[in-house]
Design a protein around this motif. Structure first.
Motif, PDB file in Angstrom:
ATOM      1  N   GLU A 125       0.836  -1.208   0.000  1.00 56.93           N
ATOM      2  CA  GLU A 125       0.000   0.000   0.000  1.00 56.93           C
ATOM      3  C   GLU A 125       0.868   1.254   0.000  1.00 56.93           C
ATOM      4  O   GLU A 125       0.549   2.240  -0.663  1.00 56.93           O
ATOM      5  CB  GLU A 125      -0.939   0.010   1.223  1.00 56.93           C
ATOM      6  N   LYS A 126       1.974   1.185   0.725  1.00 55.16           N
ATOM      7  CA  LYS A 126       2.890   2.320   0.769  1.00 55.16           C
ATOM      8  C   LYS A 126       3.481   2.574  -0.617  1.00 55.16           C
ATOM      9  O   LYS A 126       3.534   3.714  -1.087  1.00 55.16           O
ATOM     10  CB  LYS A 126       4.005   2.023   1.782  1.00 55.16           C
ATOM     11  N   ARG A 128       2.172   1.646  -3.490  1.00 48.75           N
ATOM     12  CA  ARG A 128       1.098   2.158  -4.349  1.00 48.75           C
ATOM     13  C   ARG A 128       0.855   3.648  -4.081  1.00 48.75           C
ATOM     14  O   ARG A 128       0.637   4.433  -5.011  1.00 48.75           O
ATOM     15  CB  ARG A 128      -0.191   1.381  -4.115  1.00 48.75           C
ATOM     16  N   ALA A 129       0.868   3.992  -2.793  1.00 49.23           N
ATOM     17  CA  ALA A 129       0.638   5.396  -2.436  1.00 49.23           C
ATOM     18  C   ALA A 129       1.762   6.263  -2.982  1.00 49.23           C
ATOM     19  O   ALA A 129       1.517   7.374  -3.497  1.00 49.23           O
ATOM     20  CB  ALA A 129       0.526   5.546  -0.921  1.00 49.23           C
ATOM     21  N   ALA A 132       1.309   6.478  -6.715  1.00 46.03           N
ATOM     22  CA  ALA A 132       0.195   7.378  -7.010  1.00 46.03           C
ATOM     23  C   ALA A 132       0.605   8.819  -6.754  1.00 46.03           C
ATOM     24  O   ALA A 132       0.273   9.731  -7.540  1.00 46.03           O
ATOM     25  CB  ALA A 132      -1.017   7.014  -6.169  1.00 46.03           C
ATOM     26  N   LEU A 133       1.331   9.017  -5.664  1.00 39.00           N
ATOM     27  CA  LEU A 133       1.784  10.370  -5.326  1.00 39.00           C
ATOM     28  C   LEU A 133       2.769  10.875  -6.374  1.00 39.00           C
ATOM     29  O   LEU A 133       2.687  12.040  -6.804  1.00 39.00           O
ATOM     30  CB  LEU A 133       2.434  10.365  -3.939  1.00 39.00           C
TER      31      LEU A 133
END
Length: 173
Positions: A125-126, A128-129, A132-133
């Motif tokens: 998730e990190k 992906r974040a 995405a960021l």
């Protein structure tokens, strides 16, 4: 001279041999009858009673010995049963302890697996974040840059910049 009274007294007190023989014969007959009809049956009954009492004593002794033997067997069996019960209890305790240790180990392994899975999920998730960021930052940077470029560059400067870019792209091919 002899006194006649003495003869009468003698006759009254005297022993008459005939009477004695008759009495002796009657006594013998009576003794024989008593022996045949009373004494022998009485002795037989007494002997049977003695044998019966002896048998009862023997039977009671045998029963007592049998009871002692059965009681000893029952005590031995009870002792064996108690030992078996104690063994079963000890085995159950050992089994419970081993199952408890196994359950604790399984729970620890499961907790570690869940923890590792959560850590990996958090890491994904990190990532992906961050992606995405980065994407958003890149998009925003492009938008900001295009707005800044549009405001500061003139049409001639934009054409020059595009041509330089096309030349670099053409050289890299």
């Amino acid at each position: 001279m002899l006194d006649p009274r003495l003869f009468i007294l003698n006759a009254e007190i005297g022993f008459n041999a005939g009477d004695m023989i008759v009495q002796l014969v009657m006594f013998v007959i009576l003794l024989a009858l008593i022996t045949k009809f009373a004494w022998r049956p009485l002795m037989n009954v007494m002997q049977e009673r003695e044998e019966h009492v002896a048998n009862e004593i023997d039977t009671a002794e045998k029963n007592r010995q049998e009871s002692e033997r059965l009681m000893k067997e029952a005590q031995d069996e009870l002792k064996g049963t108690r030992e078996n019960a104690q063994k079963i209890i000890d085995d159950a305790r050992k089994t419970a302890k081993s199952e408890e240790a196994e359950m604790i180990q399984t729970a620890k392994s499961e907790a570690e697996r869940i923890k590792e899975s959560a850590r990996q999920e958090i890491e994904q998730e990190k990532e992906r974040a961050v992606l995405a960021l980065q994407e958003q930052v890149g998009t925003l940077s492009v938008q900001i840059a295009s707005k800044v470029i549009e405001k500061e560059l003139t049409v001639d400067e934009q054409e020059k910049l595009i041509n330089e870019y096309l030349e670099k792209v053409g050289e890299s091919k």
